[in-house]
Design a protein around this motif. Sequence first.
Motif, PDB file in Angstrom:
ATOM      1  N   SER A 255     -27.172 -49.048 -72.814  1.00 40.15           N
ATOM      2  CA  SER A 255     -27.877 -48.490 -71.638  1.00 40.15           C
ATOM      3  C   SER A 255     -27.117 -48.799 -70.333  1.00 40.15           C
ATOM      4  CB  SER A 255     -29.314 -49.029 -71.560  1.00 40.15           C
ATOM      5  OG  SER A 255     -29.309 -50.425 -71.309  1.00 40.15           O
ATOM      6  N   GLN A 256     -26.512 -50.017 -70.284  1.00 42.22           N
ATOM      7  CA  GLN A 256     -25.718 -50.382 -69.082  1.00 42.22           C
ATOM      8  C   GLN A 256     -24.487 -49.483 -68.936  1.00 42.22           C
ATOM      9  OE1 GLN A 256     -26.350 -53.124 -66.732  1.00 42.22           O
ATOM     10  NE2 GLN A 256     -24.924 -51.742 -65.632  1.00 42.22           N
ATOM     11  N   ARG A 257     -23.841 -49.229 -70.103  1.00 38.05           N
ATOM     12  CA  ARG A 257     -22.625 -48.418 -70.049  1.00 38.05           C
ATOM     13  C   ARG A 257     -22.936 -46.980 -69.629  1.00 38.05           C
ATOM     14  NH1 ARG A 257     -21.294 -50.895 -74.845  1.00 38.05           N
ATOM     15  NH2 ARG A 257     -21.697 -48.994 -76.026  1.00 38.05           N
ATOM     16  N   ARG A 258     -24.114 -46.495 -70.201  1.00 38.37           N
ATOM     17  CA  ARG A 258     -24.478 -45.118 -69.838  1.00 38.37           C
ATOM     18  C   ARG A 258     -24.789 -45.011 -68.313  1.00 38.37           C
ATOM     19  NH1 ARG A 258     -28.150 -43.080 -75.002  1.00 38.37           N
ATOM     20  NH2 ARG A 258     -26.338 -42.530 -76.295  1.00 38.37           N
ATOM     21  N   ALA A 259     -25.520 -46.018 -67.818  1.00 38.39           N
ATOM     22  CA  ALA A 259     -25.805 -46.019 -66.368  1.00 38.39           C
ATOM     23  C   ALA A 259     -24.509 -46.089 -65.572  1.00 38.39           C
ATOM     24  CB  ALA A 259     -26.704 -47.202 -66.012  1.00 38.39           C
ATOM     25  N   ASP A 260     -23.613 -46.978 -65.992  1.00 37.92           N
ATOM     26  CA  ASP A 260     -22.308 -47.099 -65.325  1.00 37.92           C
ATOM     27  C   ASP A 260     -21.549 -45.783 -65.366  1.00 37.92           C
ATOM     28  OD1 ASP A 260     -22.786 -49.721 -64.734  1.00 37.92           O
ATOM     29  OD2 ASP A 260     -21.556 -50.538 -66.392  1.00 37.92           O
ATOM     30  N   SER A 261     -21.673 -45.107 -66.511  1.00 39.80           N
ATOM     31  CA  SER A 261     -20.955 -43.844 -66.667  1.00 39.80           C
ATOM     32  C   SER A 261     -21.430 -42.822 -65.646  1.00 39.80           C
ATOM     33  CB  SER A 261     -21.188 -43.345 -68.098  1.00 39.80           C
ATOM     34  OG  SER A 261     -20.472 -42.160 -68.308  1.00 39.80           O
ATOM     35  N   VAL A 262     -22.789 -42.742 -65.474  1.00 39.01           N
ATOM     36  CA  VAL A 262     -23.324 -41.799 -64.473  1.00 39.01           C
ATOM     37  C   VAL A 262     -22.884 -42.217 -63.054  1.00 39.01           C
ATOM     38  CG1 VAL A 262     -25.432 -40.935 -63.373  1.00 39.01           C
ATOM     39  CG2 VAL A 262     -25.269 -41.078 -65.857  1.00 39.01           C
ATOM     40  N   ALA A 263     -22.947 -43.551 -62.803  1.00 36.48           N
ATOM     41  CA  ALA A 263     -22.542 -44.053 -61.474  1.00 36.48           C
ATOM     42  C   ALA A 263     -21.083 -43.724 -61.201  1.00 36.48           C
ATOM     43  CB  ALA A 263     -22.760 -45.566 -61.402  1.00 36.48           C
ATOM     44  N   ALA A 264     -20.262 -43.877 -62.231  1.00 39.37           N
ATOM     45  CA  ALA A 264     -18.839 -43.578 -62.060  1.00 39.37           C
ATOM     46  C   ALA A 264     -18.641 -42.104 -61.729  1.00 39.37           C
ATOM     47  CB  ALA A 264     -18.090 -43.952 -63.347  1.00 39.37           C
ATOM     48  N   TYR A 265     -19.498 -41.267 -62.373  1.00 39.93           N
ATOM     49  CA  TYR A 265     -19.368 -39.823 -62.063  1.00 39.93           C
ATOM     50  C   TYR A 265     -19.658 -39.562 -60.586  1.00 39.93           C
ATOM     51  CZ  TYR A 265     -19.955 -34.781 -62.316  1.00 39.93           C
ATOM     52  OH  TYR A 265     -19.824 -33.437 -62.095  1.00 39.93           O
ATOM     53  N   LEU A 266     -20.747 -40.219 -60.124  1.00 40.93           N
ATOM     54  CA  LEU A 266     -21.133 -39.997 -58.721  1.00 40.93           C
ATOM     55  C   LEU A 266     -20.056 -40.500 -57.769  1.00 40.93           C
ATOM     56  CD1 LEU A 266     -24.942 -40.915 -58.738  1.00 40.93           C
ATOM     57  CD2 LEU A 266     -23.891 -38.636 -58.821  1.00 40.93           C
ATOM     58  N   THR A 267     -19.599 -41.734 -57.998  1.00 41.64           N
ATOM     59  CA  THR A 267     -18.567 -42.283 -57.088  1.00 41.64           C
ATOM     60  C   THR A 267     -17.286 -41.494 -57.199  1.00 41.64           C
ATOM     61  OG1 THR A 267     -17.959 -43.942 -58.716  1.00 41.64           O
ATOM     62  CG2 THR A 267     -19.544 -44.617 -57.015  1.00 41.64           C
TER      63      THR A 267
END
Lengths: 314, 128
Positions: A255-267
Amino acid sequence: MKFNNMSSVIRSTFLVAVIGSTGVLLASCAGHETKDPGVTRVRANLTELQSDPKLANRAPVAMKDAADAVSQAEQEQKDPSVTAHLVYLADQKINIARANAQTNFTEEQRKALSEQNSQIQLDARTREADSAKRANNMLQAENDAAAIKSSELKSQADNANMRNNQLQAQSDSINQKNDALQAQLLALEAKKTDRGMVLTLGDVLFSTGRSDLKAGGASKLNRLTTFLAQAPDRTVRIEGHTDNRGGEALNQALSQRRADSVAAYLTGHGIDAQRVTAVGSGYNSPIADNKTEAGRQANRRVEVIISNPAVAAR
Amino acid sequence: MKLHLVPLRVLLMGGVLALAACASTPQPPLDTLQAADISVASAEKESGAEFAPLEMRTAREKLAAAHAAALKKDDKDMTESRRLADEARADADLATSKARLGKANAVNQELQKNGKALRQETQRNTGG
């Protein structure tokens, strides 16, 4: 006797002298006319009046009468009482002429006096009018100053109104913009919650056990990116959630990696990393039953919580 | 004959009487007296007694004497009457002229007084 003789001699001498002188007087009378002292006087009086520049030409008729009377008095008369009478008349006529001329002169002076008085009154009125005018001018100046002050105040008020209107317009446009953002959020299927707007990204983004984004989820994330770019005052919290298959640690990490993945997309698409927080929640916050495949699919999700604007939060 | 002589004698006597009447009653100077009357009356109207009391008095006295002389029968009296009337008229005319002059002077003095007052008033107004 001696004395008597003496006096008779004197008396006779005197008598001779008197007769002699009378003879001389009579002779002179015959030579040229004797002037009666009254006649001489009236002629002199007339001449004096005629040569008075102030009076000479002011009573022509009376003056002529006087001159005629004097001429008549000068006529030789057999009877001295006639001369006396004519001298009397001439005297009075000269006096009449003088009085008439003086009256005429006085009346002429009166005109000048009247004019003087009128002038004084006129001057006084002019001065009064001038001072009234000055007073008026002062009042006018005060009024003008007051009008200027008033128009200054008015323009200040106008400016304030204009400023208010601008602020109102800005506020309106901000509100409009907020409304537009709100609409965009709704288009993202975001839901209003206590924590702010929550956008749920379903499992379409990820394959089972993987945290890399599937190509199909990009359109939804793109809209989120656009929204965040337009609303720079908002921050996002990205929460990763899983179903309950597999261990807790695994799901937590996933779940952390998936959240990070979305955050990385945004940044990666220009959103400031400071505004983005990524959190893994594992399977601890299910929204559906994990016993069914549909429920587990619903639980596999990423939630994007968009903070309310700073102003609204206050 | 007798009848012819009587009217002739009457005519002669009448002629003599008429001549005698002419000689003993000379004409009084009526025009001169009337002119003097008018002058004295108008002098009185002009307040001659106030402004020229002396002239007014002699005018009245001479006029009265002129009228008195006119009532007499003598030629000399008629001449005297005419002279007195002429002098009375001159006196009265002088009284009239003096009265007019006096009035004119009074008006001027009033005007001067007014002017002085006006000047003082306006000076006070502008000064204050």
